[in-house]
Design an enzyme around this catalytic site. Structure first.
Site, PDB file in Angstrom:
ATOM      1  CB  CYS A   7      -0.972  -0.032   1.181  1.00 52.35           C
ATOM      2  SG  CYS A   7      -0.186   0.040   2.801  1.00 52.35           S
ATOM      3  NE  ARG A  13      -4.455   1.480   1.963  1.00 49.96           N
ATOM      4  CZ  ARG A  13      -4.300   2.108   0.811  1.00 49.96           C
ATOM      5  NH1 ARG A  13      -5.235   1.985  -0.113  1.00 49.96           N
ATOM      6  NH2 ARG A  13      -3.238   2.845   0.557  1.00 49.96           N
ATOM      7  CG  ASP A 116      -5.088   5.181   2.725  1.00 55.09           C
ATOM      8  OD1 ASP A 116      -5.048   4.844   3.925  1.00 55.09           O
ATOM      9  OD2 ASP A 116      -4.090   5.546   2.086  1.00 55.09           O
TER      10      ASP A 116
HETATM   11  P1  4NP Z   1      -1.688   2.949   4.070  1.00 58.48           P
HETATM   12  O1  4NP Z   1      -2.247   4.365   4.587  1.00 58.48           O
HETATM   13  O2  4NP Z   1      -1.208   3.188   2.649  1.00 58.48           O
HETATM   14  O3  4NP Z   1      -2.875   2.048   4.117  1.00 58.48           O
HETATM   15  O4  4NP Z   1      -0.585   2.559   5.023  1.00 58.48           O
HETATM   16  C1  4NP Z   1      -1.516   5.550   4.554  1.00 58.48           C
HETATM   17  C2  4NP Z   1      -0.607   5.825   5.546  1.00 58.48           C
HETATM   18  C3  4NP Z   1       0.087   7.017   5.530  1.00 58.48           C
HETATM   19  C4  4NP Z   1      -0.139   7.943   4.534  1.00 58.48           C
HETATM   20  C5  4NP Z   1      -1.055   7.673   3.531  1.00 58.48           C
HETATM   21  C6  4NP Z   1      -1.741   6.479   3.551  1.00 58.48           C
HETATM   22  N1  4NP Z   1       0.561   9.189   4.534  1.00 58.48           N
HETATM   23  O5  4NP Z   1       0.277  10.030   3.667  1.00 58.48           O
HETATM   24  O6  4NP Z   1       1.451   9.376   5.392  1.00 58.48           O
END
Ligand code: 4NP
Length: 149
Positions: A7, A13, A116
């Site tokens: 991800c 995720r 997300d």
């Molecule tokens: P993930 O969620 O891709 O499901 O781990 C996110 C975690 C952090 C960020 C974006 C999505 N961020 O912009 O820091």
């Protein structure tokens, strides 16, 4: 089989997918990674951790990692948790395009992407999609119905 979930941040995720899948099977090597470098070295998001613990899913010793070419080469199959991730991975690792797949192909619930929770805050919805998809992925592997070369 060596399976990777990817991800954007590798804190919400994909770690959830990694530990849900590890809880369902010990037949495979399972890892997760980020496309971004935003959270390298950190633990998973506290809400992902809380939700896994609440569901009696072990999730110790996690450290956020960004995916490298070596990681792509090592794994047999790489699941992108949304279409943006799929595009990023297919562009970044063009020679290995055929082992990069969309996670939601195995969802069967009408989702094209795993939303997300970093933005939506809905970790329960993500957990439900991930549980469903992981079960279907394992079934497809068992039935040799999954394409990875
Ligand atoms: P993930 O969620 O891709 O499901 O781990 C996110 C975690 C952090 C960020 C974006 C999505 N961020 O912009 O820091």
């Amino acid at each position: 089989m060596k399976i990777a979930f990817v991800c954007l941040g590798n804190i919400c995720r994909s770690p959830m997918a990694e530990f849900v899948m590890k809880d369902m099977t010990n037949k495979h090597i399972i890892n997760s990674f980020a496309t971004s470098a935003y959270h390298i070295g950190e633990d998973m998001h506290k809400d992902t951790k809380e939700l896994l613990i609440k569901n009696n899913i072990k999730c110790d010793n996690f450290i956020c990692r960004q995916i490298s070419l070596e990681d792509v080469k090592y794994h047999d199959i790489i699941f992108a948790l949304d279409d943006e991730i799929l595009n990023t991975l297919q562009n970044r690792f063009q020679e290995h395009k055929n082992k990069i797949q969309s996670f939601c192909t195995y969802c069967n619930l009408g989702y094209k992407n795993v939303p997300d929770p970093w933005y939506s805050g809905n970790f329960e919805e993500v957990y439900m999609i991930i549980k469903h998809s992981c079960k279907n992925i394992l079934k497809a592997i068992d039935e040799e119905n999954i394409n990875c070369n």
